[in-house]
Structures are given as C-alpha cells and as structure tokens.
Design a protein around this motif. Structure first.
Motif, mmCIF file in Angstrom:
data_model
loop_
_atom_site.group_PDB
_atom_site.id
_atom_site.type_symbol
_atom_site.label_atom_id
_atom_site.label_comp_id
_atom_site.label_asym_id
_atom_site.label_seq_id
_atom_site.Cartn_x
_atom_site.Cartn_y
_atom_site.Cartn_z
ATOM 1 N N ARG A 14 -4.258 4.726 -0.012
ATOM 2 C CA ARG A 14 -3.952 3.345 -0.400
ATOM 3 C C ARG A 14 -3.955 2.416 0.810
ATOM 4 N NH1 ARG A 14 -5.206 2.650 -5.386
ATOM 5 N NH2 ARG A 14 -4.714 0.512 -4.767
ATOM 6 N N VAL A 15 -3.513 2.902 1.965
ATOM 7 C CA VAL A 15 -3.543 2.092 3.186
ATOM 8 C C VAL A 15 -4.997 1.798 3.567
ATOM 9 C CG1 VAL A 15 -3.048 2.088 5.658
ATOM 10 C CG2 VAL A 15 -1.298 2.836 4.041
ATOM 11 N N ILE A 16 -5.868 2.810 3.460
ATOM 12 C CA ILE A 16 -7.286 2.603 3.771
ATOM 13 C C ILE A 16 -7.885 1.557 2.842
ATOM 14 C CG2 ILE A 16 -9.562 3.691 3.736
ATOM 15 C CD1 ILE A 16 -8.212 6.290 4.621
ATOM 16 N N ILE A 17 -7.566 1.659 1.555
ATOM 17 C CA ILE A 17 -8.080 0.690 0.580
ATOM 18 C C ILE A 17 -7.589 -0.716 0.918
ATOM 19 C CG2 ILE A 17 -7.972 -0.039 -1.835
ATOM 20 C CD1 ILE A 17 -9.827 2.294 -1.372
ATOM 21 N N ALA A 18 -6.303 -0.835 1.251
ATOM 22 C CA ALA A 18 -5.741 -2.150 1.587
ATOM 23 C C ALA A 18 -6.423 -2.738 2.819
ATOM 24 C CB ALA A 18 -4.236 -2.023 1.818
ATOM 25 N N LEU A 19 -6.659 -1.912 3.831
ATOM 26 C CA LEU A 19 -7.307 -2.396 5.053
ATOM 27 C C LEU A 19 -8.747 -2.804 4.790
ATOM 28 C CD1 LEU A 19 -5.945 0.185 7.669
ATOM 29 C CD2 LEU A 19 -5.237 -2.196 7.362
ATOM 30 N N GLU B 205 17.473 -8.589 -7.263
ATOM 31 C CA GLU B 205 18.690 -9.400 -7.202
ATOM 32 C C GLU B 205 19.336 -9.339 -5.831
ATOM 33 O OE1 GLU B 205 21.036 -7.876 -10.351
ATOM 34 O OE2 GLU B 205 19.973 -8.989 -11.931
ATOM 35 N N MET B 206 19.031 -8.290 -5.073
ATOM 36 C CA MET B 206 19.497 -8.175 -3.687
ATOM 37 C C MET B 206 18.548 -8.875 -2.721
ATOM 38 S SD MET B 206 20.550 -4.139 -3.933
ATOM 39 C CE MET B 206 20.751 -3.967 -2.170
ATOM 40 N N GLU B 207 17.602 -9.623 -3.274
ATOM 41 C CA GLU B 207 16.620 -10.417 -2.520
ATOM 42 C C GLU B 207 15.626 -9.566 -1.740
ATOM 43 O OE1 GLU B 207 18.641 -13.258 -0.137
ATOM 44 O OE2 GLU B 207 19.438 -14.379 -1.847
ATOM 45 N N LEU B 208 15.353 -8.369 -2.275
ATOM 46 C CA LEU B 208 14.273 -7.565 -1.729
ATOM 47 C C LEU B 208 12.987 -7.932 -2.455
ATOM 48 C CD1 LEU B 208 15.824 -3.980 -1.424
ATOM 49 C CD2 LEU B 208 15.224 -5.516 0.443
ATOM 50 N N THR B 209 11.857 -7.772 -1.793
ATOM 51 C CA THR B 209 10.580 -8.027 -2.438
ATOM 52 C C THR B 209 10.237 -6.861 -3.372
ATOM 53 O OG1 THR B 209 9.315 -6.944 -0.677
ATOM 54 C CG2 THR B 209 9.788 -9.315 -0.430
ATOM 55 N N ARG B 210 9.265 -7.087 -4.253
ATOM 56 C CA ARG B 210 8.861 -6.046 -5.187
ATOM 57 C C ARG B 210 8.287 -4.836 -4.444
ATOM 58 N NH1 ARG B 210 8.712 -7.733 -10.414
ATOM 59 N NH2 ARG B 210 7.439 -5.945 -11.004
ATOM 60 N N ASP B 211 7.602 -5.094 -3.331
ATOM 61 C CA ASP B 211 7.004 -3.993 -2.573
ATOM 62 C C ASP B 211 8.072 -3.076 -1.988
ATOM 63 O OD1 ASP B 211 4.473 -4.978 -3.122
ATOM 64 O OD2 ASP B 211 4.412 -6.204 -1.306
ATOM 65 N N TYR B 212 9.091 -3.652 -1.373
ATOM 66 C CA TYR B 212 10.153 -2.827 -0.787
ATOM 67 C C TYR B 212 10.993 -2.160 -1.862
ATOM 68 C CZ TYR B 212 9.005 -4.775 3.771
ATOM 69 O OH TYR B 212 8.344 -5.115 4.925
ATOM 70 N N ALA B 213 11.158 -2.840 -2.991
ATOM 71 C CA ALA B 213 11.924 -2.247 -4.094
ATOM 72 C C ALA B 213 11.223 -1.008 -4.642
ATOM 73 C CB ALA B 213 12.126 -3.278 -5.199
ATOM 74 N N ALA C 202 0.828 -1.203 0.000
ATOM 75 C CA ALA C 202 0.000 0.000 0.000
ATOM 76 C C ALA C 202 0.865 1.257 0.000
ATOM 77 C CB ALA C 202 -0.922 -0.003 1.217
ATOM 78 N N VAL C 203 1.963 1.242 0.758
ATOM 79 C CA VAL C 203 2.860 2.396 0.794
ATOM 80 C C VAL C 203 3.528 2.589 -0.566
ATOM 81 C CG1 VAL C 203 4.975 3.325 1.811
ATOM 82 C CG2 VAL C 203 3.256 2.245 3.272
ATOM 83 N N GLY C 204 3.971 1.486 -1.184
ATOM 84 C CA GLY C 204 4.589 1.588 -2.497
ATOM 85 C C GLY C 204 3.638 2.163 -3.534
ATOM 86 N N LEU C 205 2.408 1.637 -3.577
ATOM 87 C CA LEU C 205 1.406 2.179 -4.499
ATOM 88 C C LEU C 205 1.056 3.627 -4.148
ATOM 89 C CD1 LEU C 205 -1.135 -0.737 -5.080
ATOM 90 C CD2 LEU C 205 0.243 0.431 -6.805
ATOM 91 N N GLY C 206 1.019 3.921 -2.845
ATOM 92 C CA GLY C 206 0.711 5.280 -2.418
ATOM 93 C C GLY C 206 1.744 6.279 -2.906
ATOM 94 N N LEU C 207 3.020 5.884 -2.898
ATOM 95 C CA LEU C 207 4.071 6.776 -3.386
ATOM 96 C C LEU C 207 3.940 7.001 -4.894
ATOM 97 C CD1 LEU C 207 7.093 5.416 -1.321
ATOM 98 C CD2 LEU C 207 6.079 7.693 -1.139
#
Length: 323
Positions: free
Chosen positions: A250-255, A125-133, A8-13
C-alpha cells in the motif's frame, strides 16, 4: 506526505487481514480461493446494513465475519461435496455473491454510512484523523487475528488442517477427514476477509458492490512481497510477514500515485508488481545457482593449480639427481 503515509499504513493493516485469510487458503491449504473478491464485499455490505439498522459497529463486524464464513463454506461445499475444482468453486461463489451482495444492499450498488456511529467515531471525537483512527483499530484487529491463528494452527485440529494442505493423501491415510478440513479452512479464511471488509466499509464510509475487484491479486501481491522481503521460517514470522507485505504494497501504491501515475493505470501496475513478486523467488534461486557454480569453478581451479604446482615440484628434484 505524512497523511498519505498514514493512510497507506491504515489500508495496509486492513488488507493485511485479507492477506492472512488468503494465507490460510493459499499457503496452509494450498488452494487458490477466488471467492475472496466476493466475500470482502459481503462483509462490507453486511456490516454497513447492520450499522444503518442501528446495530453496534462491533456487532456489525462480527456479522461481517459470519457472512464471510458462510461464503467460504459455500466454496468448500462446492469443492469437497460436489467435486468441483477449487478454482472453479471460487469463481462460482464469487459470481453468486455479486447478486447476493446487491440484495443485502437493497438493490443499490453503493450504500453510504451517513450520520451513523462506526468504530472510528470515538477516536474522531478525540480529534484524531480517520487515518490514525483506523491504524489503531486495524492494528488491534491484526494482533488479535495473528494471536488467534497462531493458537489455532498449533492445536491438534490446526495441525491436521496444515497436514491436509501439505499432503492430503498422507493425511487421509492417517485418518484425517480432509474434506472437513478444507471446508473449515475456507470458512476461516473468508471470515477474516469478511472482517476486513467490515473494517474497510467503516473506514471508507460506504460500501460499493465493485470494491472487491482485484482483491485476490492485491492479497497475493502482499503475501509474496512479505515472504520475499521478511521470510517465512516460522508460522508466526510468516503471518507477520504477510501483514508487513500488505503495508509495503500500500505504501508503494501511495508513492506511485503521488508521483503522478494515473489511477486508471493502477491495475496494470498491480499486475506487473504481482508478476515480479512471483518471479523473485525463482530469480533468487537462479542467482544462487549461478553463484554456486562460480564458486565451484573457482574452487576447482585452485585445486588444479595446487596439484600442478605439487607435481612440478616433485619432478624438479628428480631431474637434478640425474644430472
């Protein structure tokens, strides 16, 4: 739950960048620009096709920004040169972009990004998830956009742009070419929307010709929520507020989705949220007016009570002297 929050934070940004574009057209220029629903898809389509063709993902994002700027220029041309109302100009551009986007996508309604490098690839490639990336990438993009906008809007040209939105008649009297200002403002606004579209396509891994439906509603909801919650006393605070508003939305939508709301009811929820967000400033003004009236009545009552007590105190000695 943490992964849902991160997404939600990633989409919000990303949507915060869209909201910054709407901030330019809606707040700075005072124009509702519905071409946003088409230019976000244009940015996503151009970025996707460039990446598939072998272009660098960063170059693809720049191409998405340019495509969005062209879309905004078309809207500005229709409004300023052909004298078409701003609302209709946006609708016409949005309608035309649907066919243009399909042509960019080679006639396919959906184009995936399979086995291609994107801006997320080094982080994956650094093994981060798509959300954190995408949080890292979108945060950097938001900071750069806010810094560039703050600099631009405080220049002489940017001040003329803001003056055009505040009072176009006075701006014309001061020698400002308001037609050029509106054209440039809409181009800048839609270039940011195109940038967000390019990032959104790389995060989702595909572009869909229908992905822009409801974009203007989401952006307006984010803008209003941000301004109501975080305020807009200064230019910098206003821009930060709209980005935070997009994240909150986006956080509200996710919740809400996590709580069990059907995805088919999401647009209804969005419409209700926007209506409430638009009503909140009016509600606050009405509440403040009621509170001021109550305080005024209490103050009048206290003054009247004191006056009556003074009069009664003044009359009492007079009666005693007569006796």
């Amino acid at each position: 739950m943490i992964n849902i929050f991160a997404g939600a934070v990633g989409l919000g940004l990303i949507w915060g960048i869209v909201t910054l574009g709407v901030f330019i057209s809606y707040r700075v220029l005072g124009m509702p620009d519905l071409s946003v629903e088409g230019s976000i898809v244009t940015g996503a389509a151009v970025a996707t096709m460039l990446i598939i063709s072998g272009a660098h993902p960063l170059l693809a994002v720049l191409g998405a920004m340019f495509a969005g700027a062209v879309a905004g220029t078309i809207t500005g041309f229709l409004h300023t040169r052909l004298k078409i109302p701003a609302l209709l100009s946006g609708i016409l551009t949005m309608t035309a972009l649907y066919s243009i986007n399909l042509r960019v996508m080679d006639g396919r309604p959906n184009v995936p990004l399979l086995r291609t490098d994107t801006l997320l690839t080094p982080f994956l490639e650094m093994e981060l998830t798509r959300d954190y990336a995408i949080i890292i990438i979108a945060f950097i993009a938001v900071v750069l956009v806010i810094a560039a906008l703050r600099w631009f809007l405080t220049t002489e040209f940017g001040s003329a742009l803001r003056a055009t939105g505040n009072n176009p008649h006075m701006s014309t009297a001061q020698g400002i070419n308001t037609k050029t200002m509106k054209l440039v403002g809409l181009a800048c606004a839609n270039s940011l929307v195109g940038l967000a579209g390019g990032l959104l396509a790389q995060y989702q891994g595909f572009v869909d010709v229908q992905m822009g439906i409801g974009a203007i509603v989401i952006a307006l909801a984010s803008l209003i929520i941000g301004e109501v919650i975080f305020g807009r006393t200064t230019l910098l605070r206003s821009m930060i507020a709209v980005v935070l508003g997009a994240i909150v939305y986006r956080v509200i939508i996710a919740l809400v989705l996590e709580a069990g709301m059907a995805a088919t009811d999401l647009r209804l929820f969005t419409a209700v949220t926007v209506a409430l967000a638009l009503w909140l400033p009016t509600a606050r003004e009405q509440i403040d007016l009621i509170l001021r009236r109550i305080r005024h009545k209490r103050g009048s009552f206290k003054k009247t009570g004191k006056k009556d007590s003074l009069e009664s105190a003044g009359k009492a000695p007079a009666k005693r002297s007569e006796g």
